[in-house]
Design a protein around this motif. Sequence first.
Motif, PDB file in Angstrom:
ATOM      1  N   LYS A  61     -12.110 -32.424 -27.048  1.00  0.00           N
ATOM      2  CA  LYS A  61     -10.928 -32.595 -26.316  1.00  0.00           C
ATOM      3  C   LYS A  61      -9.717 -32.498 -26.952  1.00  0.00           C
ATOM      4  O   LYS A  61      -8.675 -31.910 -26.467  1.00  0.00           O
ATOM      5  N   CYS A  62      -9.608 -32.567 -28.372  1.00  0.00           N
ATOM      6  CA  CYS A  62      -8.564 -32.046 -29.258  1.00  0.00           C
ATOM      7  C   CYS A  62      -8.449 -30.430 -29.204  1.00  0.00           C
ATOM      8  O   CYS A  62      -7.333 -30.008 -29.226  1.00  0.00           O
ATOM      9  N   GLU A  63      -9.507 -30.048 -29.080  1.00  0.00           N
ATOM     10  CA  GLU A  63      -9.485 -28.499 -29.258  1.00  0.00           C
ATOM     11  C   GLU A  63      -8.902 -27.988 -27.443  1.00  0.00           C
ATOM     12  O   GLU A  63      -8.119 -26.933 -27.546  1.00  0.00           O
ATOM     13  N   GLN A  64      -8.777 -28.704 -26.634  1.00  0.00           N
ATOM     14  CA  GLN A  64      -8.231 -28.516 -25.210  1.00  0.00           C
ATOM     15  C   GLN A  64      -6.711 -28.839 -25.418  1.00  0.00           C
ATOM     16  O   GLN A  64      -6.008 -27.861 -24.860  1.00  0.00           O
ATOM     17  N   TYR A  65      -6.672 -29.769 -26.170  1.00  0.00           N
ATOM     18  CA  TYR A  65      -4.910 -30.034 -26.435  1.00  0.00           C
ATOM     19  C   TYR A  65      -4.657 -28.707 -26.942  1.00  0.00           C
ATOM     20  O   TYR A  65      -3.250 -28.454 -26.794  1.00  0.00           O
ATOM     21  N   GLU A  66      -4.987 -28.329 -28.476  1.00  0.00           N
ATOM     22  CA  GLU A  66      -4.557 -27.266 -28.945  1.00  0.00           C
ATOM     23  C   GLU A  66      -4.583 -26.084 -27.991  1.00  0.00           C
ATOM     24  O   GLU A  66      -3.571 -25.270 -28.297  1.00  0.00           O
ATOM     25  N   ALA A  67      -5.490 -25.683 -27.153  1.00  0.00           N
ATOM     26  CA  ALA A  67      -5.217 -24.476 -26.435  1.00  0.00           C
ATOM     27  C   ALA A  67      -4.385 -24.806 -25.502  1.00  0.00           C
ATOM     28  O   ALA A  67      -3.452 -23.499 -25.113  1.00  0.00           O
ATOM     29  N   TYR A  68      -4.115 -25.827 -24.783  1.00  0.00           N
ATOM     30  CA  TYR A  68      -2.671 -26.022 -24.000  1.00  0.00           C
ATOM     31  C   TYR A  68      -1.616 -25.850 -24.756  1.00  0.00           C
ATOM     32  O   TYR A  68      -0.464 -25.438 -24.340  1.00  0.00           O
ATOM     33  N   TYR A  69      -1.401 -26.452 -26.106  1.00  0.00           N
ATOM     34  CA  TYR A  69      -0.394 -26.260 -26.887  1.00  0.00           C
ATOM     35  C   TYR A  69      -0.145 -24.826 -27.228  1.00  0.00           C
ATOM     36  O   TYR A  69       1.161 -24.393 -27.068  1.00  0.00           O
ATOM     37  N   ARG A  70      -1.035 -23.718 -27.472  1.00  0.00           N
ATOM     38  CA  ARG A  70      -0.843 -22.566 -27.834  1.00  0.00           C
ATOM     39  C   ARG A  70      -0.492 -22.020 -26.622  1.00  0.00           C
ATOM     40  O   ARG A  70       0.063 -20.880 -26.657  1.00  0.00           O
ATOM     41  N   SER A  71      -0.757 -22.272 -25.374  1.00  0.00           N
ATOM     42  CA  SER A  71      -0.548 -21.594 -24.389  1.00  0.00           C
ATOM     43  C   SER A  71       1.138 -21.391 -24.096  1.00  0.00           C
ATOM     44  O   SER A  71       1.509 -20.608 -23.195  1.00  0.00           O
ATOM     45  N   GLY A  72       1.599 -22.575 -24.442  1.00  0.00           N
ATOM     46  CA  GLY A  72       3.191 -22.739 -24.282  1.00  0.00           C
ATOM     47  C   GLY A  72       3.757 -23.067 -23.108  1.00  0.00           C
ATOM     48  O   GLY A  72       4.697 -23.096 -22.805  1.00  0.00           O
ATOM     49  N   ILE A 127     -10.272 -33.368 -37.603  1.00  0.00           N
ATOM     50  CA  ILE A 127      -9.335 -32.556 -37.235  1.00  0.00           C
ATOM     51  C   ILE A 127      -8.596 -31.865 -38.511  1.00  0.00           C
ATOM     52  O   ILE A 127      -8.440 -30.584 -38.395  1.00  0.00           O
ATOM     53  N   LEU A 128      -8.686 -32.524 -39.689  1.00  0.00           N
ATOM     54  CA  LEU A 128      -8.193 -31.609 -40.981  1.00  0.00           C
ATOM     55  C   LEU A 128      -9.004 -30.631 -41.358  1.00  0.00           C
ATOM     56  O   LEU A 128      -8.677 -29.778 -41.779  1.00  0.00           O
ATOM     57  N   ARG A 129     -10.290 -30.752 -41.120  1.00  0.00           N
ATOM     58  CA  ARG A 129     -11.420 -30.268 -41.649  1.00  0.00           C
ATOM     59  C   ARG A 129     -11.383 -28.904 -40.711  1.00  0.00           C
ATOM     60  O   ARG A 129     -12.035 -27.723 -41.242  1.00  0.00           O
ATOM     61  N   ALA A 130     -11.225 -29.025 -39.492  1.00  0.00           N
ATOM     62  CA  ALA A 130     -11.581 -27.993 -38.652  1.00  0.00           C
ATOM     63  C   ALA A 130     -10.946 -26.625 -38.765  1.00  0.00           C
ATOM     64  O   ALA A 130     -11.331 -25.608 -38.895  1.00  0.00           O
ATOM     65  N   GLY A 131      -9.672 -26.758 -39.303  1.00  0.00           N
ATOM     66  CA  GLY A 131      -8.670 -25.536 -39.539  1.00  0.00           C
ATOM     67  C   GLY A 131      -8.216 -24.880 -38.380  1.00  0.00           C
ATOM     68  O   GLY A 131      -6.999 -24.058 -38.538  1.00  0.00           O
ATOM     69  N   ARG A 132      -8.775 -24.976 -37.102  1.00  0.00           N
ATOM     70  CA  ARG A 132      -8.204 -24.299 -35.942  1.00  0.00           C
ATOM     71  C   ARG A 132      -7.426 -25.347 -35.048  1.00  0.00           C
ATOM     72  O   ARG A 132      -7.018 -24.998 -34.216  1.00  0.00           O
ATOM     73  N   LEU A 133      -7.260 -26.682 -35.660  1.00  0.00           N
ATOM     74  CA  LEU A 133      -6.253 -27.569 -34.903  1.00  0.00           C
ATOM     75  C   LEU A 133      -5.053 -27.589 -35.770  1.00  0.00           C
ATOM     76  O   LEU A 133      -5.063 -27.677 -37.086  1.00  0.00           O
ATOM     77  N   THR A 134      -3.873 -28.252 -34.927  1.00  0.00           N
ATOM     78  CA  THR A 134      -2.709 -28.642 -35.730  1.00  0.00           C
ATOM     79  C   THR A 134      -2.492 -30.069 -35.752  1.00  0.00           C
ATOM     80  O   THR A 134      -2.445 -30.773 -34.962  1.00  0.00           O
ATOM     81  N   PRO A 135      -2.876 -30.571 -36.984  1.00  0.00           N
ATOM     82  CA  PRO A 135      -3.008 -31.853 -37.215  1.00  0.00           C
ATOM     83  C   PRO A 135      -1.725 -32.698 -37.077  1.00  0.00           C
ATOM     84  O   PRO A 135      -1.834 -33.745 -36.656  1.00  0.00           O
ATOM     85  N   GLU A 136      -0.481 -31.942 -36.964  1.00  0.00           N
ATOM     86  CA  GLU A 136       0.786 -32.750 -36.594  1.00  0.00           C
ATOM     87  C   GLU A 136       0.759 -33.078 -35.205  1.00  0.00           C
ATOM     88  O   GLU A 136       1.608 -33.881 -34.890  1.00  0.00           O
ATOM     89  N   LEU A 137       0.137 -32.536 -34.267  1.00  0.00           N
ATOM     90  CA  LEU A 137      -0.040 -32.996 -33.015  1.00  0.00           C
ATOM     91  C   LEU A 137      -0.760 -34.359 -32.663  1.00  0.00           C
ATOM     92  O   LEU A 137      -0.267 -34.920 -31.490  1.00  0.00           O
ATOM     93  N   PHE A 138      -1.255 -34.977 -33.549  1.00  0.00           N
ATOM     94  CA  PHE A 138      -2.269 -36.001 -33.180  1.00  0.00           C
ATOM     95  C   PHE A 138      -1.794 -37.242 -33.968  1.00  0.00           C
ATOM     96  O   PHE A 138      -1.675 -37.194 -35.118  1.00  0.00           O
TER      97      PHE A 138
END
Length: 335
Positions: free
Chosen positions: A263-274, A306-317
């Motif tokens: 679900k965090c990855e969905q938020y990341e994708a939405y964040y990156r979509s702008g 989330i910190l370990r994933a590398g592909r997520l922006t921790p500051e979002l959460f």
Amino acid sequence: MSSENSSSNSDQASPFVRPAAPGGFAASADVTATQAASSPANTSPRKGAKNPARRRVVGTVARARLRADLADRDRAILAVLGMHRFLSTHQVQRFCFPASNQLRLDSAAREARRTLLRLKRAGVLQNVTPRRVGGIEAGSGVQIWQLTSAGHRLATETARPSAEPSWRYRAEAPTTRFLVHELAIADAHLASIQAAADMRAALQVQIEQRASRTYTGLGGAALRLTPDLALRLAGEDADGAYEDRWFMEIDCGTESLPTLVRKCEQYEAYYRSGREQADSGTFPLVLWVFHGIRAAARATELRRRILRAGRLTPELFRYAPADSVEQMLTSGGAV
């Protein structure tokens, strides 16, 4: 969450954070009490399971008479149940019968019970779990309410534009797991109301389907993100006008941690979509709210992943136990 006029301190801390005064909120025990009853596997109402409560048919003429006789508070109860589907008596009281001290609180509780029973007799409300449950409120009757078919139609007919129920009425009994999650969403909404009052801020809340966002994924795929809640808090503090935006996800300990990471990855994708930034100028903070005895451990583990994933922006959460939602909101997400 965003800040239109952020201070220098917030700039140094995080582009997503606005410092503010802390607050406090105690989550409703109804969530824990209902959760203690059982834990079915499904996260949505079980298909074909009929609500055992006897249904009263309210015809068109009777419904028109009811609509004309509804008091403002009756309409408010229908509206909030139209938004949340299921609420405990205590939650209805907090939404529609606010009180400022213990004496008024006791009076509000009695008036809430009387009003709910009157609306039940009128055929617009019904009990979902008219039985005793254990947990924190062991030995007490935790009454959970929902609209009847007639109540759903009344809520639709009397709602202001764009505020009518976004869900279809079904005469099916919900699973306990689904019910617990819906009550927890209502608790987060109540905490948001209290936070807005503490901050003297205007509050806008969207629940589930009304909070959903659509965006374009890789390859042009049409994707949808559905937060449990979306919030907008607008006000002024010592640094000037601000606007905090939040997405909320409610975790009752029933989903695996990999599911939460997805679900965090969905938020990341939405964040990156702008898409959100183009619509509102900022991207909301994502607040994970944890319920249950393992809330702290699950929050810690989700943060670590989330910190370990590398592909997520921790500051979002952001992460908070259920009884610290108000404090997180009033702090503007400061960590």
